[in-house]
Design a protein around this motif. Sequence first.
Motif, short mmCIF file in Angstrom:
data_model
loop_
_atom_site.label_atom_id
_atom_site.label_comp_id
_atom_site.label_asym_id
_atom_site.label_seq_id
_atom_site.Cartn_x
_atom_site.Cartn_y
_atom_site.Cartn_z
N ARG A 101 0.83 -1.21 0.00
CA ARG A 101 0.00 0.00 0.00
C ARG A 101 0.87 1.26 0.00
NH1 ARG A 101 -3.05 -2.87 4.13
NH2 ARG A 101 -4.92 -3.78 3.20
N ALA A 102 1.96 1.22 0.74
CA ALA A 102 2.82 2.39 0.83
C ALA A 102 3.39 2.76 -0.53
CB ALA A 102 3.95 2.14 1.83
N ASN A 103 3.87 1.79 -1.29
CA ASN A 103 4.44 2.10 -2.60
C ASN A 103 3.36 2.52 -3.60
OD1 ASN A 103 7.22 2.18 -3.24
ND2 ASN A 103 7.43 0.04 -2.67
N ILE A 104 2.21 1.89 -3.53
CA ILE A 104 1.12 2.27 -4.44
C ILE A 104 0.65 3.69 -4.15
CG2 ILE A 104 -1.28 1.78 -5.04
CD1 ILE A 104 -0.51 -1.23 -4.74
N GLU A 105 0.55 4.04 -2.87
CA GLU A 105 0.10 5.39 -2.51
C GLU A 105 1.15 6.42 -2.90
OE1 GLU A 105 -0.97 5.34 1.59
OE2 GLU A 105 -2.72 4.05 1.27
N ALA A 106 2.44 6.12 -2.65
CA ALA A 106 3.50 7.09 -2.91
C ALA A 106 3.70 7.33 -4.39
CB ALA A 106 4.81 6.61 -2.28
N ASN A 107 3.47 6.34 -5.22
CA ASN A 107 3.79 6.46 -6.64
C ASN A 107 2.56 6.59 -7.54
OD1 ASN A 107 6.88 6.02 -6.77
ND2 ASN A 107 6.16 4.42 -5.39
N LEU A 108 1.59 5.70 -7.37
CA LEU A 108 0.41 5.74 -8.24
C LEU A 108 -0.62 6.74 -7.75
CD1 LEU A 108 -1.32 4.67 -10.57
CD2 LEU A 108 -2.08 2.82 -9.05
N LEU A 109 -1.03 6.62 -6.50
CA LEU A 109 -2.09 7.50 -6.00
C LEU A 109 -1.67 8.96 -6.04
CD1 LEU A 109 -4.92 7.73 -4.81
CD2 LEU A 109 -3.91 7.45 -2.54
N SER A 110 -0.43 9.25 -5.67
CA SER A 110 0.03 10.64 -5.69
C SER A 110 -0.03 11.22 -7.10
CB SER A 110 1.46 10.73 -5.15
OG SER A 110 2.37 10.05 -5.99
N THR A 111 0.31 10.41 -8.09
CA THR A 111 0.26 10.86 -9.48
C THR A 111 -1.17 11.11 -9.92
OG1 THR A 111 2.31 9.69 -10.03
CG2 THR A 111 0.85 10.23 -11.86
N VAL A 112 -2.05 10.18 -9.60
CA VAL A 112 -3.46 10.30 -10.00
C VAL A 112 -4.09 11.54 -9.36
CG1 VAL A 112 -5.74 9.24 -9.83
CG2 VAL A 112 -3.75 7.85 -10.46
N LEU A 113 -3.82 11.76 -8.08
CA LEU A 113 -4.45 12.89 -7.38
C LEU A 113 -4.03 14.23 -7.98
CD1 LEU A 113 -4.22 11.81 -3.62
CD2 LEU A 113 -6.26 11.87 -5.07
N VAL A 114 -2.72 14.44 -8.14
CA VAL A 114 -2.28 15.75 -8.62
C VAL A 114 -2.64 15.95 -10.08
CG1 VAL A 114 0.08 15.13 -9.34
CG2 VAL A 114 -0.40 17.42 -8.44
N ALA A 115 -2.62 14.90 -10.88
CA ALA A 115 -3.00 15.05 -12.29
C ALA A 115 -4.49 15.36 -12.41
CB ALA A 115 -2.65 13.78 -13.07
N THR A 116 -5.31 14.68 -11.64
CA THR A 116 -6.75 14.94 -11.69
C THR A 116 -7.04 16.39 -11.33
OG1 THR A 116 -7.23 12.63 -11.11
CG2 THR A 116 -8.98 14.25 -10.73
N ALA A 117 -6.36 16.90 -10.31
CA ALA A 117 -6.58 18.28 -9.89
C ALA A 117 -6.07 19.26 -10.93
CB ALA A 117 -5.90 18.52 -8.55
N ALA A 118 -4.87 19.03 -11.46
CA ALA A 118 -4.29 19.96 -12.43
C ALA A 118 -5.04 19.97 -13.74
CB ALA A 118 -2.82 19.61 -12.66
N LEU A 119 -5.57 18.84 -14.13
CA LEU A 119 -6.26 18.75 -15.42
C LEU A 119 -7.62 19.44 -15.43
CD1 LEU A 119 -5.34 15.11 -16.39
CD2 LEU A 119 -4.97 17.12 -17.83
N LYS A 120 -8.15 19.72 -14.27
CA LYS A 120 -9.48 20.34 -14.21
C LYS A 120 -9.54 21.61 -15.05
CE LYS A 120 -12.90 22.17 -10.97
NZ LYS A 120 -13.22 22.48 -9.55
N ASP A 121 -8.50 22.44 -14.98
CA ASP A 121 -8.50 23.72 -15.70
C ASP A 121 -7.36 23.83 -16.70
OD1 ASP A 121 -10.75 24.81 -14.28
OD2 ASP A 121 -9.42 25.15 -12.56
N MET A 122 -6.65 22.73 -16.97
CA MET A 122 -5.52 22.81 -17.90
C MET A 122 -6.02 23.19 -19.30
SD MET A 122 -2.55 19.97 -18.78
CE MET A 122 -1.83 20.05 -17.12
N PRO A 123 -5.39 24.17 -19.93
CA PRO A 123 -5.85 24.61 -21.25
C PRO A 123 -5.33 23.72 -22.37
CG PRO A 123 -4.01 25.95 -20.55
CD PRO A 123 -4.31 25.03 -19.41
N ALA A 124 -5.90 23.89 -23.55
CA ALA A 124 -5.38 23.21 -24.74
C ALA A 124 -3.92 23.60 -24.94
CB ALA A 124 -6.20 23.60 -25.96
#
Length: 239
Positions: A101-124
Amino acid sequence: MPRLVLVTGGSGGIGAAVARQFVEQGDSVVITGRVAARLDQAAEASGARGVRCDVGQPDDVEALMAQLDAPVDVLVAMAGGNTDFDRPEPADLAGVAEGWRANIEANLLSTVLVATAALKDMPAGGAVVTVGSIGAEYAGTSYGVAKAAVQAWTAGLSAAVGPRGITANCVAPGYIADTGYFKGRLTDQRRDRLVAATHDGRPGLPADVATLVTFLASPAARHITGQTLHVNGGAHTTR
Protein backbone atom coordinates in the motif's frame (compact mmCIF):
# COMPACT_ATOMS: atom_id res chain seq x y z
CA MET A 1 3.48 34.70 -21.84
CA PRO A 2 5.30 32.25 -19.53
CA ARG A 3 3.65 28.90 -18.95
CA LEU A 4 2.85 27.73 -15.42
CA VAL A 5 4.78 24.51 -14.84
CA LEU A 6 4.12 22.41 -11.74
CA VAL A 7 6.83 19.92 -10.77
CA THR A 8 5.95 17.69 -7.84
CA GLY A 9 8.89 16.23 -5.98
CA GLY A 10 10.97 19.12 -7.23
CA SER A 11 13.10 19.65 -4.14
CA GLY A 12 15.91 17.33 -5.18
CA GLY A 13 17.34 14.84 -7.65
CA ILE A 14 15.63 14.56 -11.02
CA GLY A 15 12.75 16.84 -10.01
CA ALA A 16 15.13 19.70 -9.20
CA ALA A 17 16.89 19.26 -12.56
CA VAL A 18 13.53 19.33 -14.36
CA ALA A 19 12.53 22.53 -12.55
CA ARG A 20 15.83 24.22 -13.43
CA GLN A 21 15.46 23.45 -17.12
CA PHE A 22 11.95 24.88 -17.24
CA VAL A 23 13.08 28.02 -15.38
CA GLU A 24 15.96 28.43 -17.84
CA GLN A 25 13.41 28.29 -20.68
CA GLY A 26 11.54 31.22 -19.15
CA ASP A 27 8.61 29.32 -17.65
CA SER A 28 7.05 30.13 -14.31
CA VAL A 29 7.75 27.06 -12.19
CA VAL A 30 6.22 25.83 -8.94
CA ILE A 31 7.87 22.91 -7.16
CA THR A 32 6.50 20.84 -4.31
CA GLY A 33 8.04 18.73 -1.58
CA ARG A 34 7.21 17.48 1.87
CA VAL A 35 10.19 18.92 3.78
CA ALA A 36 9.93 22.71 3.96
CA ALA A 37 13.63 23.48 4.54
CA ARG A 38 14.80 21.33 1.64
CA LEU A 39 12.05 22.74 -0.57
CA ASP A 40 12.98 26.34 0.21
CA GLN A 41 16.63 25.63 -0.56
CA ALA A 42 15.77 24.03 -3.91
CA ALA A 43 13.43 26.87 -4.85
CA GLU A 44 16.09 29.47 -4.13
CA ALA A 45 18.69 27.55 -6.14
CA SER A 46 16.48 27.08 -9.20
CA GLY A 47 14.44 30.27 -9.26
CA ALA A 48 11.21 28.32 -8.84
CA ARG A 49 8.49 28.93 -6.27
CA GLY A 50 8.21 26.29 -3.57
CA VAL A 51 4.91 25.12 -2.05
CA ARG A 52 5.03 22.46 0.65
CA CYS A 53 2.70 19.63 -0.29
CA ASP A 54 2.33 15.90 0.18
CA VAL A 55 0.69 15.01 -3.12
CA GLY A 56 -0.49 11.69 -1.71
CA GLN A 57 -2.91 13.60 0.52
CA PRO A 58 -6.10 14.98 -1.12
CA ASP A 59 -6.33 17.94 1.26
CA ASP A 60 -2.72 18.93 0.50
CA VAL A 61 -3.36 18.75 -3.25
CA GLU A 62 -6.48 20.89 -2.98
CA ALA A 63 -4.57 23.46 -0.91
CA LEU A 64 -1.77 23.47 -3.47
CA MET A 65 -4.14 24.20 -6.34
CA ALA A 66 -5.74 27.02 -4.35
CA GLN A 67 -2.32 28.69 -4.07
CA LEU A 68 -1.65 28.76 -7.81
CA ASP A 69 -2.46 32.02 -9.56
CA ALA A 70 -3.24 30.46 -12.95
CA PRO A 71 -4.19 27.10 -14.46
CA VAL A 72 -1.35 24.60 -14.79
CA ASP A 73 -0.02 24.42 -18.35
CA VAL A 74 2.50 21.64 -17.72
CA LEU A 75 2.39 19.07 -14.94
CA VAL A 76 5.43 16.94 -14.17
CA ALA A 77 4.37 14.36 -11.57
CA MET A 78 7.82 13.52 -10.27
CA ALA A 79 6.99 12.83 -6.61
CA GLY A 80 7.41 9.21 -5.52
CA GLY A 81 10.14 6.76 -4.68
CA ASN A 82 10.66 3.27 -3.35
CA THR A 83 9.12 3.24 0.11
CA ASP A 84 10.61 -0.22 0.76
CA PHE A 85 13.86 1.56 1.59
CA ASP A 86 12.13 3.17 4.57
CA ARG A 87 10.68 -0.04 5.96
CA PRO A 88 12.00 -3.22 7.61
CA GLU A 89 11.52 -6.54 5.85
CA PRO A 90 7.88 -7.59 6.51
CA ALA A 91 7.51 -10.26 9.13
CA ASP A 92 3.96 -11.31 8.24
CA LEU A 93 1.19 -10.79 5.70
CA ALA A 94 0.03 -7.62 7.43
CA GLY A 95 3.50 -6.18 6.87
CA VAL A 96 3.43 -7.23 3.22
CA ALA A 97 0.08 -5.53 2.72
CA GLU A 98 1.26 -2.37 4.45
CA GLY A 99 4.40 -2.23 2.32
CA TRP A 100 2.52 -2.68 -0.94
CA ARG A 101 0.00 0.00 0.00
CA ALA A 102 2.82 2.39 0.83
CA ASN A 103 4.44 2.10 -2.60
CA ILE A 104 1.12 2.27 -4.44
CA GLU A 105 0.10 5.39 -2.51
CA ALA A 106 3.50 7.09 -2.91
CA ASN A 107 3.79 6.46 -6.64
CA LEU A 108 0.41 5.74 -8.24
CA LEU A 109 -2.09 7.50 -6.00
CA SER A 110 0.03 10.64 -5.69
CA THR A 111 0.26 10.86 -9.48
CA VAL A 112 -3.46 10.30 -10.00
CA LEU A 113 -4.45 12.89 -7.38
CA VAL A 114 -2.28 15.75 -8.62
CA ALA A 115 -3.00 15.05 -12.29
CA THR A 116 -6.75 14.94 -11.69
CA ALA A 117 -6.58 18.28 -9.89
CA ALA A 118 -4.29 19.96 -12.43
CA LEU A 119 -6.26 18.75 -15.42
CA LYS A 120 -9.48 20.34 -14.21
CA ASP A 121 -8.50 23.72 -15.70
CA MET A 122 -5.52 22.81 -17.90
CA PRO A 123 -5.85 24.61 -21.25
CA ALA A 124 -5.38 23.21 -24.74
CA GLY A 125 -1.71 22.85 -25.53
CA GLY A 126 -1.02 21.52 -22.05
CA ALA A 127 1.07 18.51 -21.16
CA VAL A 128 1.18 15.92 -18.39
CA VAL A 129 4.42 14.02 -17.82
CA THR A 130 4.41 11.19 -15.30
CA VAL A 131 7.34 9.13 -14.06
CA GLY A 132 7.68 5.37 -14.38
CA SER A 133 10.78 3.25 -13.93
CA ILE A 134 12.88 0.57 -15.54
CA GLY A 135 11.68 -1.48 -12.56
CA ALA A 136 8.20 -1.55 -14.09
CA GLU A 137 9.51 -3.79 -16.86
CA TYR A 138 10.22 -6.55 -14.35
CA ALA A 139 7.57 -5.65 -11.76
CA GLY A 140 8.61 -8.17 -9.15
CA THR A 141 8.24 -5.68 -6.30
CA SER A 142 5.55 -3.36 -5.04
CA TYR A 143 7.57 -0.44 -6.40
CA GLY A 144 7.83 -1.98 -9.87
CA VAL A 145 4.13 -2.79 -9.90
CA ALA A 146 3.22 0.75 -8.80
CA LYS A 147 5.35 2.23 -11.59
CA ALA A 148 3.88 -0.22 -14.13
CA ALA A 149 0.45 1.02 -13.06
CA VAL A 150 1.56 4.64 -13.56
CA GLN A 151 2.68 3.80 -17.09
CA ALA A 152 -0.59 2.02 -17.94
CA TRP A 153 -2.69 4.77 -16.37
CA THR A 154 -0.85 7.44 -18.34
CA ALA A 155 -1.65 5.68 -21.61
CA GLY A 156 -5.33 5.70 -20.69
CA LEU A 157 -5.13 9.31 -19.58
CA SER A 158 -3.79 10.29 -23.00
CA ALA A 159 -6.94 8.95 -24.65
CA ALA A 160 -9.11 10.89 -22.21
CA VAL A 161 -7.39 14.28 -22.55
CA GLY A 162 -6.28 14.11 -26.17
CA PRO A 163 -9.55 15.60 -27.47
CA ARG A 164 -8.84 18.63 -25.25
CA GLY A 165 -5.49 19.21 -26.96
CA ILE A 166 -3.48 17.90 -24.00
CA THR A 167 -0.71 15.30 -24.20
CA ALA A 168 0.12 12.70 -21.55
CA ASN A 169 3.35 10.72 -21.52
CA CYS A 170 5.42 8.75 -19.02
CA VAL A 171 9.20 8.96 -18.68
CA ALA A 172 10.84 5.81 -17.30
CA PRO A 173 14.39 6.28 -15.97
CA GLY A 174 16.92 3.55 -15.43
CA TYR A 175 19.79 4.01 -13.00
CA ILE A 176 20.27 7.75 -12.47
CA ALA A 177 23.26 8.90 -10.44
CA ASP A 178 23.31 11.95 -8.16
CA THR A 179 19.88 11.36 -6.65
CA GLY A 180 18.73 10.17 -3.26
CA TYR A 181 16.73 7.25 -4.67
CA PHE A 182 18.72 4.46 -3.00
CA LYS A 183 18.96 6.31 0.35
CA GLY A 184 22.53 5.21 0.92
CA ARG A 185 21.87 1.53 0.17
CA LEU A 186 23.56 1.33 -3.23
CA THR A 187 26.73 -0.75 -2.97
CA ASP A 188 29.66 -0.27 -5.34
CA GLN A 189 29.04 -3.75 -6.69
CA ARG A 190 25.41 -3.06 -7.55
CA ARG A 191 26.28 0.29 -9.08
CA ASP A 192 28.85 -1.43 -11.30
CA ARG A 193 26.23 -3.97 -12.41
CA LEU A 194 23.73 -1.24 -13.23
CA VAL A 195 26.27 0.67 -15.31
CA ALA A 196 27.48 -2.50 -17.03
CA ALA A 197 23.90 -3.20 -18.17
CA THR A 198 23.86 0.00 -20.26
CA HIS A 199 24.97 0.17 -23.88
CA ASP A 200 26.89 3.40 -23.43
CA GLY A 201 28.73 2.37 -20.29
CA ARG A 202 27.68 5.21 -18.02
CA PRO A 203 25.05 6.01 -15.42
CA GLY A 204 22.22 8.32 -16.31
CA LEU A 205 22.18 11.85 -14.96
CA PRO A 206 19.22 13.96 -13.80
CA ALA A 207 19.78 16.25 -16.79
CA ASP A 208 19.23 13.30 -19.16
CA VAL A 209 15.72 12.88 -17.82
CA ALA A 210 15.04 16.60 -17.54
CA THR A 211 15.90 17.16 -21.20
CA LEU A 212 13.33 14.57 -22.28
CA VAL A 213 10.68 15.97 -19.95
CA THR A 214 11.07 19.52 -21.25
CA PHE A 215 10.95 18.24 -24.83
CA LEU A 216 7.70 16.35 -24.19
CA ALA A 217 6.19 19.58 -22.86
CA SER A 218 7.34 21.58 -25.88
CA PRO A 219 5.43 22.52 -29.06
CA ALA A 220 7.73 20.16 -30.99
CA ALA A 221 6.21 17.13 -29.22
CA ARG A 222 2.50 17.71 -29.75
CA HIS A 223 1.98 14.44 -31.67
CA ILE A 224 3.77 12.36 -29.04
CA THR A 225 1.23 11.17 -26.49
CA GLY A 226 0.23 8.00 -24.68
CA GLN A 227 3.82 6.78 -24.62
CA THR A 228 6.31 5.48 -22.07
CA LEU A 229 9.75 6.78 -23.06
CA HIS A 230 12.80 5.13 -21.52
CA VAL A 231 15.96 6.87 -20.35
CA ASN A 232 18.32 4.06 -19.39
CA GLY A 233 21.25 3.93 -21.81
CA GLY A 234 19.92 0.71 -23.34
CA ALA A 235 19.72 -1.23 -20.07
CA HIS A 236 16.16 -2.02 -21.16
CA THR A 237 15.20 -1.89 -24.82
CA THR A 238 11.68 -1.81 -26.19
CA ARG A 239 12.31 -3.92 -29.29
